[in-house]
Design a protein around this motif. Structure first.
Motif, PDB file in Angstrom:
ATOM      1  N   TRP A  64       0.836  -1.200   0.000  1.00 54.16           N
ATOM      2  CA  TRP A  64       0.000   0.000   0.000  1.00 54.16           C
ATOM      3  C   TRP A  64       0.866   1.243   0.000  1.00 54.16           C
ATOM      4  O   TRP A  64       2.052   1.195   0.326  1.00 54.16           O
ATOM      5  N   GLY A  65       0.255   2.353  -0.401  1.00 57.41           N
ATOM      6  CA  GLY A  65       0.930   3.651  -0.380  1.00 57.41           C
ATOM      7  C   GLY A  65      -0.096   4.743  -0.192  1.00 57.41           C
ATOM      8  O   GLY A  65      -1.220   4.648  -0.697  1.00 57.41           O
ATOM      9  N   ASP A  66       0.279   5.777   0.549  1.00 62.11           N
ATOM     10  CA  ASP A  66      -0.619   6.899   0.793  1.00 62.11           C
ATOM     11  C   ASP A  66      -0.578   7.867  -0.382  1.00 62.11           C
ATOM     12  O   ASP A  66       0.502   8.196  -0.885  1.00 62.11           O
ATOM     13  N   LEU A  67      -1.749   8.304  -0.818  1.00 66.51           N
ATOM     14  CA  LEU A  67      -1.870   9.336  -1.846  1.00 66.51           C
ATOM     15  C   LEU A  67      -2.170  10.646  -1.130  1.00 66.51           C
ATOM     16  O   LEU A  67      -2.976  10.683  -0.199  1.00 66.51           O
ATOM     17  N   MET A  68      -1.501  11.707  -1.554  1.00 71.70           N
ATOM     18  CA  MET A  68      -1.555  12.972  -0.818  1.00 71.70           C
ATOM     19  C   MET A  68      -2.204  14.081  -1.650  1.00 71.70           C
ATOM     20  O   MET A  68      -2.115  14.064  -2.880  1.00 71.70           O
ATOM     21  N   ILE A  69      -2.829  15.028  -0.956  1.00 73.12           N
ATOM     22  CA  ILE A  69      -3.300  16.268  -1.574  1.00 73.12           C
ATOM     23  C   ILE A  69      -2.817  17.426  -0.704  1.00 73.12           C
ATOM     24  O   ILE A  69      -2.664  17.273   0.505  1.00 73.12           O
ATOM     25  N   PRO A  70      -2.571  18.582  -1.331  1.00 70.51           N
ATOM     26  CA  PRO A  70      -2.177  19.738  -0.524  1.00 70.51           C
ATOM     27  C   PRO A  70      -3.417  20.500  -0.044  1.00 70.51           C
ATOM     28  O   PRO A  70      -4.384  20.644  -0.771  1.00 70.51           O
TER      29      PRO A  70
END
Length: 77
Positions: A64-70
């Motif tokens: 798994w991997g975290d997807l980021m938004i600003p």
């Protein structure tokens, strides 16, 4: 300096257990994160506050991997 040396040592140990494709993907991620950090600093210097927030989690074959938004907050000058 000892802790920096240990971090590098640990990273080398972890990467030696990875395939060439995995090592390449990690190098690309590290480069992209470096550019992202530079962009965050530039935005902060321009007068906005920046917070990176996990928007989702990507899963693939047990990984798994975290997807980021600003999240951006402008400041009046």
């Amino acid at each position: 300096m000892a802790s920096i040396s240990r971090v590098k040592e640990r990273a080398e140990e972890q990467s030696s257990a990875m395939s060439d494709d995995q090592q390449s993907a990690i190098r690309m991620l590290a480069n992209d994160l470096h550019r992202l950090n530079q962009s965050v600093m530039k935005a902060v210097d321009a007068g906005v506050s920046v917070e990176l927030v996990r928007s989702a989690r990507h899963h693939s074959e047990g990984n798994w991997g975290d997807l980021m938004i600003p999240v951006i907050v402008t400041q009046s000058r």
